[in-house]
Motif scaffolding. Structure first.
Motif, PDB file in Angstrom:
ATOM      1  N   CYS A 146     -88.642  52.762 123.612  1.00  0.00           N
ATOM      2  CA  CYS A 146     -90.105  52.793 123.642  1.00  0.00           C
ATOM      3  C   CYS A 146     -90.568  52.734 125.089  1.00  0.00           C
ATOM      4  O   CYS A 146     -90.150  51.841 125.835  1.00  0.00           O
ATOM      5  CB  CYS A 146     -90.650  51.605 122.854  1.00  0.00           C
ATOM      6  SG  CYS A 146     -92.448  51.548 122.749  1.00  0.00           S
ATOM      7  N   THR A 151     -98.810  48.273 122.870  1.00  0.00           N
ATOM      8  CA  THR A 151     -99.881  49.193 123.259  1.00  0.00           C
ATOM      9  C   THR A 151    -101.014  48.437 123.940  1.00  0.00           C
ATOM     10  O   THR A 151    -101.567  48.914 124.939  1.00  0.00           O
ATOM     11  CB  THR A 151    -100.414  49.957 122.031  1.00  0.00           C
ATOM     12  OG1 THR A 151     -99.344  50.727 121.469  1.00  0.00           O
ATOM     13  CG2 THR A 151    -101.559  50.890 122.401  1.00  0.00           C
ATOM     14  N   GLU A 152    -101.336  47.257 123.440  1.00  0.00           N
ATOM     15  CA  GLU A 152    -102.383  46.440 124.081  1.00  0.00           C
ATOM     16  C   GLU A 152    -101.998  46.095 125.514  1.00  0.00           C
ATOM     17  O   GLU A 152    -102.842  46.051 126.396  1.00  0.00           O
ATOM     18  CB  GLU A 152    -102.620  45.160 123.277  1.00  0.00           C
ATOM     19  CG  GLU A 152    -103.328  45.392 121.967  1.00  0.00           C
ATOM     20  CD  GLU A 152    -103.369  44.155 121.078  1.00  0.00           C
ATOM     21  OE1 GLU A 152    -102.829  43.080 121.475  1.00  0.00           O
ATOM     22  OE2 GLU A 152    -103.920  44.260 119.967  1.00  0.00           O
ATOM     23  N   THR A 154     -98.606  57.619 118.200  1.00  0.00           N
ATOM     24  CA  THR A 154     -97.453  57.401 119.072  1.00  0.00           C
ATOM     25  C   THR A 154     -96.369  58.433 118.751  1.00  0.00           C
ATOM     26  O   THR A 154     -95.762  58.384 117.682  1.00  0.00           O
ATOM     27  CB  THR A 154     -96.897  55.972 118.893  1.00  0.00           C
ATOM     28  OG1 THR A 154     -97.936  55.036 119.179  1.00  0.00           O
ATOM     29  CG2 THR A 154     -95.713  55.719 119.803  1.00  0.00           C
ATOM     30  N   VAL A 179     -95.498  47.494 118.042  1.00  0.00           N
ATOM     31  CA  VAL A 179     -96.069  48.645 118.745  1.00  0.00           C
ATOM     32  C   VAL A 179     -97.525  48.366 119.104  1.00  0.00           C
ATOM     33  O   VAL A 179     -97.966  48.671 120.214  1.00  0.00           O
ATOM     34  CB  VAL A 179     -95.922  49.940 117.912  1.00  0.00           C
ATOM     35  CG1 VAL A 179     -96.785  51.065 118.476  1.00  0.00           C
ATOM     36  CG2 VAL A 179     -94.458  50.363 117.841  1.00  0.00           C
ATOM     37  N   ARG A 180     -98.267  47.763 118.195  1.00  0.00           N
ATOM     38  CA  ARG A 180     -99.669  47.420 118.482  1.00  0.00           C
ATOM     39  C   ARG A 180     -99.761  46.478 119.675  1.00  0.00           C
ATOM     40  O   ARG A 180    -100.548  46.690 120.604  1.00  0.00           O
ATOM     41  CB  ARG A 180    -100.330  46.787 117.254  1.00  0.00           C
ATOM     42  CG  ARG A 180    -101.806  46.424 117.472  1.00  0.00           C
ATOM     43  CD  ARG A 180    -102.376  45.619 116.312  1.00  0.00           C
ATOM     44  NE  ARG A 180    -101.575  44.464 115.927  1.00  0.00           N
ATOM     45  CZ  ARG A 180    -101.504  43.331 116.621  1.00  0.00           C
ATOM     46  NH1 ARG A 180    -102.176  43.178 117.735  1.00  0.00           N
ATOM     47  NH2 ARG A 180    -100.752  42.333 116.194  1.00  0.00           N
ATOM     48  N   PRO A 189     -93.979  53.589 128.048  1.00  0.00           N
ATOM     49  CA  PRO A 189     -95.377  53.989 128.229  1.00  0.00           C
ATOM     50  C   PRO A 189     -95.415  55.522 128.171  1.00  0.00           C
ATOM     51  O   PRO A 189     -94.539  56.191 128.734  1.00  0.00           O
ATOM     52  CB  PRO A 189     -95.729  53.495 129.628  1.00  0.00           C
ATOM     53  CG  PRO A 189     -94.757  52.382 129.896  1.00  0.00           C
ATOM     54  CD  PRO A 189     -93.489  52.808 129.186  1.00  0.00           C
ATOM     55  N   ARG A 190     -96.394  56.058 127.469  1.00  0.00           N
ATOM     56  CA  ARG A 190     -96.472  57.506 127.322  1.00  0.00           C
ATOM     57  C   ARG A 190     -96.555  58.175 128.691  1.00  0.00           C
ATOM     58  O   ARG A 190     -97.325  57.767 129.534  1.00  0.00           O
ATOM     59  CB  ARG A 190     -97.674  57.899 126.475  1.00  0.00           C
ATOM     60  CG  ARG A 190     -97.581  59.329 125.986  1.00  0.00           C
ATOM     61  CD  ARG A 190     -98.632  59.670 124.990  1.00  0.00           C
ATOM     62  NE  ARG A 190     -98.675  58.708 123.899  1.00  0.00           N
ATOM     63  CZ  ARG A 190     -99.706  58.599 123.066  1.00  0.00           C
ATOM     64  NH1 ARG A 190    -100.743  59.365 123.198  1.00  0.00           N
ATOM     65  NH2 ARG A 190     -99.671  57.705 122.109  1.00  0.00           N
ATOM     66  N   HIS A 233     -99.509  47.767 127.462  1.00  0.00           N
ATOM     67  CA  HIS A 233     -99.031  48.867 128.308  1.00  0.00           C
ATOM     68  C   HIS A 233     -99.803  50.172 128.155  1.00  0.00           C
ATOM     69  O   HIS A 233     -99.510  51.136 128.858  1.00  0.00           O
ATOM     70  CB  HIS A 233     -97.551  49.148 128.006  1.00  0.00           C
ATOM     71  CG  HIS A 233     -96.665  47.974 128.222  1.00  0.00           C
ATOM     72  ND1 HIS A 233     -96.241  47.560 129.470  1.00  0.00           N
ATOM     73  CD2 HIS A 233     -96.123  47.095 127.337  1.00  0.00           C
ATOM     74  CE1 HIS A 233     -95.473  46.491 129.342  1.00  0.00           C
ATOM     75  NE2 HIS A 233     -95.381  46.192 128.061  1.00  0.00           N
ATOM     76  N   PRO A 265    -101.038  53.625 125.875  1.00  0.00           N
ATOM     77  CA  PRO A 265    -100.381  54.513 124.905  1.00  0.00           C
ATOM     78  C   PRO A 265     -98.868  54.567 125.130  1.00  0.00           C
ATOM     79  O   PRO A 265     -98.388  54.552 126.259  1.00  0.00           O
ATOM     80  CB  PRO A 265    -101.017  55.871 125.179  1.00  0.00           C
ATOM     81  CG  PRO A 265    -102.325  55.556 125.818  1.00  0.00           C
ATOM     82  CD  PRO A 265    -102.101  54.300 126.618  1.00  0.00           C
ATOM     83  N   LEU A 266     -98.143  54.644 124.014  1.00  0.00           N
ATOM     84  CA  LEU A 266     -96.688  54.607 124.041  1.00  0.00           C
ATOM     85  C   LEU A 266     -96.084  55.883 123.495  1.00  0.00           C
ATOM     86  O   LEU A 266     -96.779  56.731 122.924  1.00  0.00           O
ATOM     87  CB  LEU A 266     -96.176  53.435 123.187  1.00  0.00           C
ATOM     88  CG  LEU A 266     -96.702  52.053 123.510  1.00  0.00           C
ATOM     89  CD1 LEU A 266     -96.183  51.040 122.496  1.00  0.00           C
ATOM     90  CD2 LEU A 266     -96.346  51.641 124.920  1.00  0.00           C
TER      91      LEU A 266
END
Length: 134
Positions: A44, A22-23, A66, A18-19, A46-47, A25, A27-28
């Protein structure tokens, strides 16, 4: 105000993935539906790229902030369980961000203990997609 019973956590491997995602894309978010894999493969995104429905339930946040959402139908079956998101080799859902990594997220579950279940039953309902956001 008391804290809620934790309903979903990540393994160390899942948190690391996830980290990294996130880097790449930003926030997820996770969404768990009953549509594939007997509901064992959370997706999962992209938010903001997946719209939660009014009946979707917010189980909590993982990896800091997340959100982890679950469809109402799936929640009806899994409301009595504690979920652990893990990472396993293989190809998951084609739209989930980890797919190109050669791994997939997988849910592992256990039934809440009697004490946890009593605490869950005493809590107010979980937020849903119909609730206003800040």
């Amino acid at each position: 105000m008391s804290t809620r019973v934790t309903r979903v956590v990540l393994t160390e491997a899942a948190e690391d993935l996830v980290r990294r995602l996130t880097e790449r894309h930003g926030p997820l978010m996770f969404h768990q539906s009953g549509g594939c894999c007997d509901g064992s493969a959370p997706m999962c995104y992209p938010r903001g790229e997946f719209r939660v429905g009014a009946a979707d339930v917010l189980l909590g946040e993982v990896a800091g902030d997340t959100p982890f959402w679950m469809s109402a139908g799936q929640y009806a079956y899994w409301r009595h369980t504690h979920l652990t998101v893990d990472v396993v080799p293989g190809r998951g859902g084609g739209f989930s961000l980890e797919a190109p990594e050669g791994v997939r997220f997988l849910l592992r579950s256990r039934v809440f203990t009697d004490e946890e279940w009593e605490n869950v039953r005493a809590e107010p309902p979980l937020p849903t997609g119909a609730d206003p956001t800040e």
